[in-house]
Structure formats: structure tokens, C-alpha cells
Design a protein around this motif. Structure first.
Motif, PDB file in Angstrom:
ATOM      1  N   PRO A 161       0.816  -1.230   0.000  1.00  0.00           N
ATOM      2  CA  PRO A 161       0.000   0.000   0.000  1.00  0.00           C
ATOM      3  C   PRO A 161       0.845   1.273   0.000  1.00  0.00           C
ATOM      4  O   PRO A 161       0.381   2.304  -0.497  1.00  0.00           O
ATOM      5  CB  PRO A 161      -0.815  -0.103   1.289  1.00  0.00           C
ATOM      6  CG  PRO A 161      -0.719  -1.530   1.716  1.00  0.00           C
ATOM      7  CD  PRO A 161       0.533  -2.105   1.126  1.00  0.00           C
ATOM      8  N   ASP A 162       2.067   1.227   0.504  1.00  0.00           N
ATOM      9  CA  ASP A 162       2.863   2.452   0.596  1.00  0.00           C
ATOM     10  C   ASP A 162       3.831   2.657  -0.563  1.00  0.00           C
ATOM     11  O   ASP A 162       4.581   3.637  -0.566  1.00  0.00           O
ATOM     12  CB  ASP A 162       3.683   2.448   1.901  1.00  0.00           C
ATOM     13  CG  ASP A 162       2.765   2.447   3.094  1.00  0.00           C
ATOM     14  OD1 ASP A 162       1.643   2.986   2.952  1.00  0.00           O
ATOM     15  OD2 ASP A 162       3.141   1.873   4.134  1.00  0.00           O
ATOM     16  N   ALA A 163       3.826   1.781  -1.526  1.00  0.00           N
ATOM     17  CA  ALA A 163       4.784   1.918  -2.634  1.00  0.00           C
ATOM     18  C   ALA A 163       4.484   3.183  -3.436  1.00  0.00           C
ATOM     19  O   ALA A 163       3.350   3.660  -3.473  1.00  0.00           O
ATOM     20  CB  ALA A 163       4.694   0.700  -3.545  1.00  0.00           C
ATOM     21  N   THR A 164       5.537   3.745  -4.063  1.00  0.00           N
ATOM     22  CA  THR A 164       5.347   4.896  -4.946  1.00  0.00           C
ATOM     23  C   THR A 164       5.246   4.367  -6.371  1.00  0.00           C
ATOM     24  O   THR A 164       6.199   3.807  -6.903  1.00  0.00           O
ATOM     25  CB  THR A 164       6.562   5.850  -4.843  1.00  0.00           C
ATOM     26  OG1 THR A 164       6.716   6.191  -3.464  1.00  0.00           O
ATOM     27  CG2 THR A 164       6.348   7.095  -5.670  1.00  0.00           C
ATOM     28  N   LEU A 165       4.073   4.563  -6.969  1.00  0.00           N
ATOM     29  CA  LEU A 165       3.821   3.983  -8.293  1.00  0.00           C
ATOM     30  C   LEU A 165       3.424   5.076  -9.273  1.00  0.00           C
ATOM     31  O   LEU A 165       2.535   5.882  -8.977  1.00  0.00           O
ATOM     32  CB  LEU A 165       2.678   2.959  -8.220  1.00  0.00           C
ATOM     33  CG  LEU A 165       2.765   1.854  -7.160  1.00  0.00           C
ATOM     34  CD1 LEU A 165       1.547   0.934  -7.274  1.00  0.00           C
ATOM     35  CD2 LEU A 165       4.043   1.039  -7.326  1.00  0.00           C
ATOM     36  N   THR A 166       4.075   5.094 -10.429  1.00  0.00           N
ATOM     37  CA  THR A 166       3.638   6.013 -11.481  1.00  0.00           C
ATOM     38  C   THR A 166       3.481   5.216 -12.774  1.00  0.00           C
ATOM     39  O   THR A 166       4.118   4.176 -12.958  1.00  0.00           O
ATOM     40  CB  THR A 166       4.621   7.181 -11.731  1.00  0.00           C
ATOM     41  OG1 THR A 166       5.608   6.757 -12.654  1.00  0.00           O
ATOM     42  CG2 THR A 166       5.286   7.643 -10.474  1.00  0.00           C
ATOM     43  N   HIS A 167       2.649   5.745 -13.637  1.00  0.00           N
ATOM     44  CA  HIS A 167       2.390   5.039 -14.907  1.00  0.00           C
ATOM     45  C   HIS A 167       2.362   6.086 -16.001  1.00  0.00           C
ATOM     46  O   HIS A 167       1.667   7.086 -15.885  1.00  0.00           O
ATOM     47  CB  HIS A 167       1.015   4.366 -14.817  1.00  0.00           C
ATOM     48  CG  HIS A 167       0.850   3.206 -15.754  1.00  0.00           C
ATOM     49  ND1 HIS A 167       0.409   1.984 -15.343  1.00  0.00           N
ATOM     50  CD2 HIS A 167       1.060   3.082 -17.084  1.00  0.00           C
ATOM     51  CE1 HIS A 167       0.358   1.149 -16.368  1.00  0.00           C
ATOM     52  NE2 HIS A 167       0.741   1.802 -17.447  1.00  0.00           N
ATOM     53  N   PHE A 168       3.133   5.867 -17.047  1.00  0.00           N
ATOM     54  CA  PHE A 168       3.053   6.789 -18.178  1.00  0.00           C
ATOM     55  C   PHE A 168       2.356   6.090 -19.346  1.00  0.00           C
ATOM     56  O   PHE A 168       2.755   4.998 -19.748  1.00  0.00           O
ATOM     57  CB  PHE A 168       4.448   7.285 -18.606  1.00  0.00           C
ATOM     58  CG  PHE A 168       4.339   8.514 -19.449  1.00  0.00           C
ATOM     59  CD1 PHE A 168       4.302   9.775 -18.867  1.00  0.00           C
ATOM     60  CD2 PHE A 168       4.186   8.410 -20.826  1.00  0.00           C
ATOM     61  CE1 PHE A 168       4.129  10.913 -19.649  1.00  0.00           C
ATOM     62  CE2 PHE A 168       4.017   9.538 -21.609  1.00  0.00           C
ATOM     63  CZ  PHE A 168       3.991  10.792 -21.019  1.00  0.00           C
ATOM     64  N   VAL A 169       1.326   6.743 -19.868  1.00  0.00           N
ATOM     65  CA  VAL A 169       0.562   6.185 -20.996  1.00  0.00           C
ATOM     66  C   VAL A 169       1.063   6.880 -22.259  1.00  0.00           C
ATOM     67  O   VAL A 169       0.855   8.083 -22.429  1.00  0.00           O
ATOM     68  CB  VAL A 169      -0.955   6.421 -20.793  1.00  0.00           C
ATOM     69  CG1 VAL A 169      -1.732   5.863 -21.985  1.00  0.00           C
ATOM     70  CG2 VAL A 169      -1.421   5.782 -19.485  1.00  0.00           C
ATOM     71  N   HIS A 170       1.709   6.141 -23.129  1.00  0.00           N
ATOM     72  CA  HIS A 170       2.359   6.749 -24.300  1.00  0.00           C
ATOM     73  C   HIS A 170       1.417   6.907 -25.486  1.00  0.00           C
ATOM     74  O   HIS A 170       1.828   7.389 -26.534  1.00  0.00           O
ATOM     75  CB  HIS A 170       3.558   5.901 -24.725  1.00  0.00           C
ATOM     76  CG  HIS A 170       4.684   5.910 -23.722  1.00  0.00           C
ATOM     77  ND1 HIS A 170       5.833   6.631 -23.895  1.00  0.00           N
ATOM     78  CD2 HIS A 170       4.813   5.298 -22.522  1.00  0.00           C
ATOM     79  CE1 HIS A 170       6.632   6.453 -22.861  1.00  0.00           C
ATOM     80  NE2 HIS A 170       6.037   5.644 -22.000  1.00  0.00           N
ATOM     81  N   ILE A 171       0.178   6.482 -25.344  1.00  0.00           N
ATOM     82  CA  ILE A 171      -0.744   6.527 -26.493  1.00  0.00           C
ATOM     83  C   ILE A 171      -1.969   7.369 -26.119  1.00  0.00           C
ATOM     84  O   ILE A 171      -2.126   7.749 -24.952  1.00  0.00           O
ATOM     85  CB  ILE A 171      -1.115   5.093 -26.946  1.00  0.00           C
ATOM     86  CG1 ILE A 171      -1.891   4.317 -25.886  1.00  0.00           C
ATOM     87  CG2 ILE A 171       0.148   4.326 -27.341  1.00  0.00           C
ATOM     88  CD1 ILE A 171      -2.363   2.929 -26.348  1.00  0.00           C
ATOM     89  N   PRO A 172      -2.828   7.693 -27.083  1.00  0.00           N
ATOM     90  CA  PRO A 172      -3.971   8.553 -26.749  1.00  0.00           C
ATOM     91  C   PRO A 172      -4.904   7.877 -25.741  1.00  0.00           C
ATOM     92  O   PRO A 172      -4.835   6.658 -25.536  1.00  0.00           O
ATOM     93  CB  PRO A 172      -4.694   8.705 -28.103  1.00  0.00           C
ATOM     94  CG  PRO A 172      -3.687   8.363 -29.149  1.00  0.00           C
ATOM     95  CD  PRO A 172      -2.779   7.351 -28.522  1.00  0.00           C
ATOM     96  N   TRP A 173      -5.748   8.679 -25.128  1.00  0.00           N
ATOM     97  CA  TRP A 173      -6.830   8.090 -24.316  1.00  0.00           C
ATOM     98  C   TRP A 173      -8.143   8.431 -25.014  1.00  0.00           C
ATOM     99  O   TRP A 173      -8.447   9.604 -25.229  1.00  0.00           O
ATOM    100  CB  TRP A 173      -6.827   8.633 -22.878  1.00  0.00           C
ATOM    101  CG  TRP A 173      -7.525   7.654 -21.983  1.00  0.00           C
ATOM    102  CD1 TRP A 173      -8.839   7.650 -21.631  1.00  0.00           C
ATOM    103  CD2 TRP A 173      -6.937   6.489 -21.405  1.00  0.00           C
ATOM    104  NE1 TRP A 173      -9.109   6.544 -20.870  1.00  0.00           N
ATOM    105  CE2 TRP A 173      -7.967   5.805 -20.709  1.00  0.00           C
ATOM    106  CE3 TRP A 173      -5.667   5.929 -21.410  1.00  0.00           C
ATOM    107  CZ2 TRP A 173      -7.742   4.605 -20.018  1.00  0.00           C
ATOM    108  CZ3 TRP A 173      -5.442   4.747 -20.729  1.00  0.00           C
ATOM    109  CH2 TRP A 173      -6.477   4.106 -20.036  1.00  0.00           C
ATOM    110  N   ALA A 174      -8.890   7.399 -25.397  1.00  0.00           N
ATOM    111  CA  ALA A 174     -10.137   7.633 -26.146  1.00  0.00           C
ATOM    112  C   ALA A 174     -11.223   8.168 -25.212  1.00  0.00           C
ATOM    113  O   ALA A 174     -11.152   8.005 -23.991  1.00  0.00           O
ATOM    114  CB  ALA A 174     -10.594   6.337 -26.792  1.00  0.00           C
ATOM    115  N   GLN A 175     -12.230   8.769 -25.817  1.00  0.00           N
ATOM    116  CA  GLN A 175     -13.323   9.325 -25.020  1.00  0.00           C
ATOM    117  C   GLN A 175     -14.223   8.199 -24.493  1.00  0.00           C
ATOM    118  O   GLN A 175     -14.235   7.104 -25.042  1.00  0.00           O
ATOM    119  CB  GLN A 175     -14.093  10.317 -25.872  1.00  0.00           C
ATOM    120  CG  GLN A 175     -13.257  11.569 -26.053  1.00  0.00           C
ATOM    121  CD  GLN A 175     -13.785  12.504 -27.106  1.00  0.00           C
ATOM    122  OE1 GLN A 175     -14.811  12.243 -27.711  1.00  0.00           O
ATOM    123  NE2 GLN A 175     -13.061  13.572 -27.326  1.00  0.00           N
TER     124      GLN A 175
END
Ligand code: F6P
Length: 491
Positions: free
Chosen positions: A176-190
Motif C-alpha cells: 500500500p505504501d509503494a510509490t507507483l507512477t504510470h506513463f501512458v504513451h498513447i492517446p486516451w479515447a473518449q
């Protein structure tokens, strides 16, 4: 780069290096393909990185087995040490993960590539591929991350892209305490387009991402679609002024961080002997004015419409015949997926149609090269008069940033309004609607006739933008976001 060295666990499907056997049976390492890996490589030089990736080739599997599935020491091209952990998957599970869910489903969805009257078929096959492929591979990645966190509990985890939407939640449940990031390299659709997927699947995707502390996108457009989806599908509360989503008592920061390139890398590449040799060859054969495109053979790249636009241009402007040509350098991509194999065929047919119609002795309107040739692309970058980037949708498009850096002919950028790079570079490009082939033909005409002063002013502005907002700045911004999250957690 000024940020302090950090312990980072980078997680992506394709790794920075891939292994194979050469003709003499010797193991050789080859740099992993694609924009993501190119962009992330400098992380290794500036931080203490463990990189977790899939074992994709048979030889990757052998390397993973020799390491007992653990991480092992590797050295980057620039001599920087880092650790690599290759996750070996069951081949059937990996096939379902990559060739059914990640690419023909998530990639198609996020680039709006379906013709909804005819596809996709959401059936038990997709559900099976989801359960036994996508979920299974994400579980394996989460297991590898948890094992690395066991050894380095303070490390921050950087997930990348659409292959790994479920892994963050699996890690969060155990840490629960981990530092997590996520990069999305593609578009996000509606949101409406995401509704093609069954509710449990689209919920799992969004819940998976909201298990991170930070989720990054290339543009405000993709970020805003993501937040709209989180509101609509999960009932998350979105604090738009603060770019945050609140879900299950956790605050998740949604950032806009357009990725960039390392200009010094391109300065160096442009003068390499191998690049100069290819450039001489291009120069010897080039028409007076050259239109260039450099892409993977991906339906999202819109190659066929680009050829059709060039055909229209030649039809309307017979006076340019023999003096203008198009060079298309296309890297064959994802050929085990029927849609991609068919698209490659469509590309070849479209180029042939233009050439059959207009070619003359000594002039082939479209030169089509289908190969993975990064140095050849750099050589061509130097030589174009017009660069055509007409993607249907594109997360960012690094070609639009790389090529102007090394171009020597004050080349003009024609840029799709649906490429993420348009948010940064649109003011200095000729913007086009990627579906409108007449407008693209007209854009080719305008670009090719543009006075040199205007061309120079535009390309210099693009270069200044890319040099100022370079890859080092992108990495620092990500680290800054992590620090911001940590500070917020302490309050
Ligand atoms: O972000 C999209 C991306 O992952 C890029 O890094 C890269 O250009 C491409 O997709 C590579 O795809 P694949 O790993 O399927 O060859």
C-alpha cells in the motif's frame, strides 16, 4: 540533468535490449525497438535503475532462465550499469496478451481504429484472451515488481504503456505504501468509445491505473479523456483544477508531460559515418524536392491516405512531375496480427497504384522501403523538404521532434491535428485533418511552395522548442511529480 540519483524500477513490455543468436550461434544483444525504449534509455545513465521487461525472443528466455528469473547486471550502450529482469511468460498466454488484447484491442481502441459496424467482435475468445493472457501477464509483471520491491522497498516504480494497466493495482494490494507512477504513451479515447469493451474489462483498466500515485499523458487532450472516463466508469471524483482523481480515498495526480528526445544524441547521429554514407546514397537518387514519411506500418499512422493525398497532389499539379518524389521509410510492425499484415499489403498496393499511374522513365513518384533502419531514417531526416506526419491518432509522434533537429533543407512539417505533438508544435507546422486527403494534397502544395524565409523561421522555432523541452527535462518533470506526491503524502 540535475535531479539526484534515485532508485527506480522501470517496467515495460519491451525492454531496452533483446537477445538473439547470430549466424555463428553466438548470443548478441540488440537495442529494443520503438519510441518508448529510445526515450527511456537515458534514465539508466542518471539513476539506479532495475528494468523489468518481457522475455520476447527465445534467446531472451534463455537469458532469463540462466538468471533464475532474477535481475542481472547489464551495461547500457553508453557504459552505464543497470539491472535487467526479463520475465518469461507462457507463449500461449503471451500471444493472447500481445496479439489479441494489447494491440488489436487496446491499441485499436485508444487510436479509434475500429469501423464499429464491422468490428470488433467482443466474444468469449476476447474474454478468454483477457483472463488467460492479459491478466496472467500483468500478474507476472506484478510478481516481478513485488520481488524487486522486497529488495529495494524505497524504489519508485515507473510503469509504461497499455500493456500493463492491471499491474499497478496488483502491486498496490500487496504494498500500500509503494510509490507507483504510470506513463501512458498513447492517446486516451473518449468514454463512449471505451464502452465497446465489456464493463468489467473497462473498469479493470481504469481501476488498475488509479492504483498509481501519478498517471502521465503526452497531452491535456488525452489526460482529460482519462479523467472523464474515471468519472463516468468508476464514479471517481475529479478535481480538474488540481488534475487529480479521488478514488477509494486515494488521490491520483494526472499529469501532462509530453515526451521528448535527446538533441545531443541526434547531433551525434547526424555526423556518424554510417549515416553520412546512406545520406550520400539518398542525395544521389533524390528528386529535386523530397517529401518524407517515417513510420511503423501501423494502421494508426495513416500511410494509405498519405499516398492517396500525394496522388491527388500529382494529379492537380502535373508541372511537378519528375521534380517531386516521396520517400516512405516504414518499419514492419506486429505482423502476427492479421490487421497489421493486411495493412502492410494495403500500403504496398496504394504505393503501386500511384507509381503505375504516374511513373516515367527515371522517376518513381513513391519510393517505398519496408525495413527497420533507424540510421537510414536519420539520413533521410537530413534530406527532406517536407515531412508528412498524418497519423489518424498518435500519442505524441517522436518523428515530428527528431527530424527537424537534423534537417538541412529548412524542411516543412505537415502535422496531423490528432498527433499529440500538435499541442506543442502545431503553431509552426501546417496542420491537417488526417481524414481529409484533399486538404493533405493542398498542404503538400503549400509546403513545397513555401518561401525559404518562412520555412526557416518555422523549423528554427520547432528546434528551439524541442531543445528547450528535451528528454532530460521530461525525466526531471517526472521525478518532480514523484517528489510532489511524496510531499503531499507527508502532509
Ligand atoms: O508507445 C507506443 C509504443 O510502445 C512505442 O514505444 C513503440 O513505438 C511502439 O509502441 C512499439 O510497439 P511494439 O513494442 O509492439 O513493437
Amino acid at each position: 540533468m540535475t535531479a539526484d540519483r534515485r532508485r527506480l524500477i522501470v517496467v515495460s513490455n519491451r525492454g531496452p535490449v533483446s537477445f538473439r543468436k547470430d549466424d555463428h550461434g553466438e548470443r548478441v544483444a540488440r537495442r529494443g525497438g520503438g519510441g518508448l525504449v529510445t526515450a527511456l534509455r537515458p534514465l539508466v545513465s542518471h539513476h539506479d535503475v532495475t528494468w523489468i521487461a518481457s522475455a520476447i525472443t527465445d534467446e531472451d528466455g534463455a537469458v532469463a532462465a540462466e538468471a533464475g528469473g532474477e535481475s542481472f547486471d547489464e551495461v547500457a550502450l553508453d557504459g552505464s550499469p543497470y539491472k535487467l529482469r526479463l520475465v518469461a511468460h507462457d507463449p500461449v498466454a503471451y500471444d493472447a496478451f500481445y496479439n489479441v488484447v494489447s494491440n488489436p484491442t487496446l491499441w485499436f481502441l485508444q487510436h479509434y481504429l475500429w469501423d464499429l459496424a464491422n468490428g470488433p467482435l467482443v466474444d468469449s475468445g476476447l474474454r478468454r484472451a483477457w483472463e488467460s493472457g492479459y491478466v496472467t501477464v500483468n500478474e507476472a509483471f506484478a510478481g516481478a515488481v513485488l520481488a524487486e520491491l522486497e529488495a529495494e522497498p524505497e524504489a519508485a516504480v515507473f510503469f509504461h504503456d497499455y500493456h500493463l494497466y492491471l499491474a499497478p493495482r496488483l502491486v498496490r494490494e500487496r504494498r500500500p505504501d509503494a510509490t507507483l507512477t504510470h506513463f501512458v504513451h498513447i492517446p486516451w479515447a473518449q468514454p463512449d468509445y471505451w464502452r465497446v469493451l465489456p464493463e468489467p474489462i473497462r473498469r479493470a483498466v481504469h481501476e488498475g491505473l488509479l492504483a498509481n500515485d501519478v498517471v502521465g499523458f503526452h497531452t491535456a487532450r488525452w489526460r482529460d479523456s482519462f479523467l472523464a472516463c474515471c468519472e463516468e466508469f468508476l464514479g471517481a471524483e475529479c478535481e480538474r483544477e488540481e488534475d487529480r482523481a479521488v478514488y477509494r480515498d486515494r488521490r491520483v495526480l494526472a499529469t501532462v508531460r509530453p515526451i521528448s528526445v535527446d538533441p545531443s544524441e541526434f547531433d551525434e547521429l547526424a555526423t556518424r559515418p554510417e549515416v553520412l554514407a546512406i545520406e550520400r546514397e539518398i542525395e544521389a537518387r533524390r528528386p529535386d524536392r523530397l517529401v518524407l514519411r517515417v513510420d511503423r506500418t501501423d494502421p494508426s499512422k495513416n500511410v494509405v491516405r498519405g499516398f492517396r493525398a500525394f496522388e491527388l497532389y500529382l494529379e492537380v499539379h502535373p508541372e511537378v512531375h519528375r521534380s517531386v518524389g516521396m520517400l516512405a521509410l516504414l518499419d514492419p510492425s506486429r505482423q502476427d496480427i492479421p490487421e497489421y499484415a493486411e495493412y502492410l499489403g494495403a500500403i504496398q498496393r496504394a504505393a503501386r497504384a500511384v507509381n503505375d499511374r504516374f511513373a516515367q522513365e527515371g522517376w518513381t513518384p513513391i519510393e517505398l522501403r519496408i525495413e527497420d533502419d533507424f540510421l537510414g531514417s536519420v539520413a533521410a531526416y537530413k534530406q527532406y523538404d517536407v515531412l508528412l506526419v498524418n497519423a489518424i491518432f498518435d500519442g505524441l509522434n517522436l518523428v515530428a521532434k527528431e527530424a527537424p533537429l537534423v534537417n538541412e533543407r529548412d524542411g516543412v512539417l505537415i502535422l496531423s491535428e490528432n498527433a499529440g505533438a500538435h499541442e506543442e508544435l502545431g503553431d509552426w507546422a501546417i496542420s491537417i485533418n488526417p481524414f481529409d486527403v484533399s486538404a493533405q494534397a493542398e498542404a503538400l502544395h503549400v509546403a513545397l511552395e513555401m518561401p525559404v524565409d518562412e520555412r526557416r523561421a518555422r523549423i528554427e522555432a520547432i528546434r528551439a522548442q524541442v531543445r528547450e523541452h528535451d528528454l532530460a527535462a521530461w525525466i526531471e518533470a517526472q521525478i518532480g511529480d514523484l517528489d510532489g506526491v511524496a510531499a503531499h503524502a507527508r502532509r
